[in-house]
Design an enzyme around this catalytic site. Structure first.
Site, mmCIF file in Angstrom:
data_model
loop_
_atom_site.group_PDB
_atom_site.id
_atom_site.type_symbol
_atom_site.label_atom_id
_atom_site.label_comp_id
_atom_site.label_asym_id
_atom_site.label_seq_id
_atom_site.Cartn_x
_atom_site.Cartn_y
_atom_site.Cartn_z
ATOM 1 N N GLU A 81 64.858 16.918 0.097
ATOM 2 C CA GLU A 81 65.008 16.970 1.544
ATOM 3 C C GLU A 81 65.345 15.575 2.058
ATOM 4 O O GLU A 81 64.606 14.625 1.816
ATOM 5 C CB GLU A 81 63.685 17.447 2.150
ATOM 6 C CG GLU A 81 63.787 17.778 3.608
ATOM 7 C CD GLU A 81 62.488 18.363 4.138
ATOM 8 O OE1 GLU A 81 61.406 17.952 3.682
ATOM 9 O OE2 GLU A 81 62.561 19.227 5.030
ATOM 10 N N LYS A 124 45.823 15.885 15.423
ATOM 11 C CA LYS A 124 46.232 14.555 14.956
ATOM 12 C C LYS A 124 47.754 14.506 14.989
ATOM 13 O O LYS A 124 48.428 15.040 14.113
ATOM 14 C CB LYS A 124 45.728 14.336 13.525
ATOM 15 C CG LYS A 124 45.294 12.934 13.206
ATOM 16 C CD LYS A 124 46.344 11.890 12.989
ATOM 17 C CE LYS A 124 47.290 12.004 11.847
ATOM 18 N NZ LYS A 124 48.510 11.183 12.096
ATOM 19 N N CYS A 172 62.682 20.870 9.540
ATOM 20 C CA CYS A 172 62.288 21.330 8.197
ATOM 21 C C CYS A 172 63.178 22.471 7.733
ATOM 22 O O CYS A 172 63.430 22.607 6.543
ATOM 23 C CB CYS A 172 60.816 21.691 8.155
ATOM 24 S SG CYS A 172 60.291 22.622 9.574
ATOM 25 N N GLU A 186 52.954 24.198 6.389
ATOM 26 C CA GLU A 186 54.387 24.407 6.623
ATOM 27 C C GLU A 186 55.071 23.132 6.187
ATOM 28 O O GLU A 186 54.944 22.095 6.832
ATOM 29 C CB GLU A 186 54.640 24.736 8.099
ATOM 30 C CG GLU A 186 55.965 25.442 8.321
ATOM 31 C CD GLU A 186 57.088 24.482 8.618
ATOM 32 O OE1 GLU A 186 57.747 24.028 7.650
ATOM 33 O OE2 GLU A 186 57.303 24.182 9.792
HETATM 34 P P1 ADP Z 1 56.695 12.747 7.133
HETATM 35 O O1 ADP Z 1 57.001 12.319 5.732
HETATM 36 O O2 ADP Z 1 57.662 13.689 7.712
HETATM 37 O O3 ADP Z 1 56.307 11.633 8.055
HETATM 38 P P2 ADP Z 1 53.954 13.366 6.602
HETATM 39 O O4 ADP Z 1 53.532 14.531 5.799
HETATM 40 O O5 ADP Z 1 53.793 12.020 6.025
HETATM 41 O O6 ADP Z 1 55.453 13.691 6.988
HETATM 42 O O7 ADP Z 1 53.258 13.384 8.023
HETATM 43 C C1 ADP Z 1 52.940 14.533 8.739
HETATM 44 C C2 ADP Z 1 51.571 14.366 9.360
HETATM 45 O O8 ADP Z 1 50.638 14.186 8.301
HETATM 46 C C3 ADP Z 1 51.429 13.127 10.250
HETATM 47 O O9 ADP Z 1 50.571 13.439 11.325
HETATM 48 C C4 ADP Z 1 50.787 12.120 9.321
HETATM 49 O O10 ADP Z 1 50.023 11.138 10.002
HETATM 50 C C5 ADP Z 1 49.867 13.014 8.525
HETATM 51 N N1 ADP Z 1 49.454 12.444 7.239
HETATM 52 C C6 ADP Z 1 50.106 11.528 6.475
HETATM 53 N N2 ADP Z 1 49.386 11.223 5.372
HETATM 54 C C7 ADP Z 1 48.256 11.965 5.430
HETATM 55 C C8 ADP Z 1 47.111 12.124 4.580
HETATM 56 N N3 ADP Z 1 46.973 11.431 3.472
HETATM 57 N N4 ADP Z 1 46.156 13.002 4.961
HETATM 58 C C9 ADP Z 1 46.274 13.729 6.086
HETATM 59 N N5 ADP Z 1 47.311 13.619 6.933
HETATM 60 C C10 ADP Z 1 48.292 12.757 6.621
#
Ligand code: ADP
Length: 493
Positions: free
Chosen positions: A397, A187, A298, A263
């Site tokens: 961050e 994903k 990161c 991570e």
């Molecule tokens: P950032 O804040 O850097 O965008 P995220 O943690 O929101 O980091 O996103 C990293 C990945 O996690 C992306 O692929 C995002 O679509 C996915 N993601 C965001 N929210 C969820 C969730 N509730 N469950 C699973 N995956 C998620």
């Protein structure tokens, strides 16, 4: 299948549909979402918006591929050959993939080539070679038994990756997962879905059987969350924010106790002792350590902890070094800093800068948005002095090109400052004293410590965090542990 042009004569058609069971298909709902280039704010593609129904289909395809053994039961030599072919295909398409990455998430195309594509190819290569070179074990039991310890794949692995190194981080997860015989549902982040889809296409061309690698594009709270709670997913390998990492742990607990490797973020310190090597060298590494990839890293060295005796001289040199990293068009090969990934993230970074000013930080250089007329999301390299440990910019961050400078007077204070956040991803120590270097490396709580360098990395060396930077390791043979479980077999002779 929907196809769009990447905006140049030479760019190939972009893949925009989900990749499930060996082929492209639209989302079950028929919905799409716009893919915006941060370079100029323009929509470059409409991407299939996968959700829970598509995750079900992808997990079913991955499960079927795992159960019938079409991949894991192939001779290791053949699996190695397929993964090697994939690495060769990625290498052959490196210009195209680098350009797509740059267009999609805003990093300089020259960095995409020199870092993302180089590392992706090396990662695929390394784990391809591991397939038929890593042996299992026989335990030292008594003479009338044979006890073997064998690694077995987990089953269906969900790889959920962020937008800062989309292709490279996908490779860090799926190369060891595939090498050990798992099936994968990848994903990509909604901000950067393009290279993952192309990678899946190249994997099929390399001979990876249908269903072994699936890509579901879509949003985190729908597609991502559906993977997190899916009973058919055996493990989640995640890189991203701490908030989502926590959600994934909850989902694992509430569903099938799937394995989770996280991570997460960091607030990595660059610790410059009084006897640090020459100022210009340190300054270049400090500037590169925070401004590379627009600070969207990161492990970015976002805190400069500097002995008071070296501070003024070092700050001058860091400001000079930052001049070489002015934001510009990511697709221009001469550009050394690109655009932030999206409008919302630009607003987040500018919000951090506003708060830092309100809390009393002093802007030494940068501090604002630039190139607004392009429609893109560019922020200047920014250095903030007079930062104190309680300020938000010293604790949270920012994930942007923002360096927080904190002076210290002795080494104990430096260690306390370094360890004064919940994170523990990386740290650097600059000193000419060998003993101090070792002692500091031991005292600092971080998964990676660099001495007199920053950002050095190799696929042979593990990467991952301590504390709230997560757990689990990407890269190196240790990564194989994340995607396998140990079986012991007792044979009475
Ligand atoms: P950032 O804040 O850097 O965008 P995220 O943690 O929101 O980091 O996103 C990293 C990945 O996690 C992306 O692929 C995002 O679509 C996915 N993601 C965001 N929210 C969820 C969730 N509730 N469950 C699973 N995956 C998620």
């Amino acid at each position: 299948m929907a196809e769009h042009d990447a905006g140049t004569d030479t760019a190939p058609a972009l893949r925009t549909d989900l990749f499930v069971d060996g082929g492209f298909r639209p989302a079950a709902s028929g919905r799409t979402f716009p893919c915006v280039s941060p370079r100029d704010g323009r929509v470059i593609a409409e991407i299939a918006e996968g959700d829970a129904a598509d995750v079900d289909a992808a997990v079913a395809a991955a499960r079927a591929a795992f159960e019938d053994g079409r991949w894991r039961h192939r001779h290791p030599r053949e699996r190695r050959a397929v993964l090697r072919r994939l690495s060769e295909l990625v290498e052959a398409h490196r210009e195209e993939l680098a350009r797509t990455e740059s267009l999609d998430m805003g990093k300089p195309v020259s960095d995409a080539l020199a870092v993302d594509l180089r590392v992706t190819v090396q990662t695929l290569d390394f784990f391809a070679e591991a397939v038929d070179k890593v042996y299992d074990q026989v335990a030292p039991t008594d003479a009338r038994t044979l006890a073997t310890i064998t690694r077995e794949p987990l089953g269906v692995v969900a790889a959920i990756v962020p937008w800062n190194f989309p292709l490279m981080l996908a490779a860090w997860k799926l190369a060891p997962a595939l090498a050990t015989g798992n099936s994968v549902v990848l994903k990509p982040a909604e901000q950067s879905p393009l290279t993952a889809l192309r990678l899946a296409e190249l994997a099929a061309e390399a001979g990876l059987p249908p269903g072994v690698l699936n890509v579901v594009t879509g949003f985190g709270p729908t597609a991502g969350a559906a993977l997190g709670r899916h009973p058919g997913v055996d493990a989640v390998a995640f890189t991203g924010s701490g908030e989502v990492g926590r959600l994934l742990l909850h989902s694992a607990a509430d569903s099938n106790l799937k394995r989770v490797a996280l991570e997460l973020g960091g607030k990595s310190p660059q610790i410059v002792l009084a006897d640090a090597p020459d100022t210009e060298t340190v300054a270049r590494a400090v500037a590169g350590g925070i401004f590379f990839n627009q600070g969207e890293v990161c492990s970015a060295g976002s805190r400069l902890l500097v002995h008071r005796s070296r501070k003024d001289e070092l700050l001058d040199a860091v400001v000079r070094a930052s001049e070489a990293m002015r934001p510009g068009d990511p697709l221009d090969p001469a550009t050394t800093m690109g655009a932030l990934v999206e409008r919302a993230h630009l607003d987040r970074v500018l919000g951090h800068l506003a708060t830092a000013r309100e809390e009393g930080a002093a802007v030494v250089t940068g501090g604002g948005r630039v190139l607004e007329e392009t429609g893109g999301f560019y922020v200047e390299p920014t250095v903030l002095d007079a930062v104190t440990p309680d300020m938000r910019v010293a604790r949270e961050e920012v994930f942007g090109p923002v360096l927080a400078v904190l002076p210290f007077d002795d080494e104990d204070e430096a260690v306390a400052l370094a360890n004064g956040t919940p994170y523990g991803l990386a740290a650097a120590v600059w000193t000419r004293d060998l003993s101090k270097a070792h002692l500091m490396a031991r005292a600092v709580r971080a998964g990676t410590v660099w001495i007199n360098c920053f950002d050095d990395s190799d696929v042979t060396v593990p990467f991952g965090g301590y504390g709230q930077s997560g757990f689990g390791r990407d890269k190196s043979l240790h990564a194989l542990d994340e995607y396998t479980q140990l079986k012991t077999t007792w044979i009475r002779l």
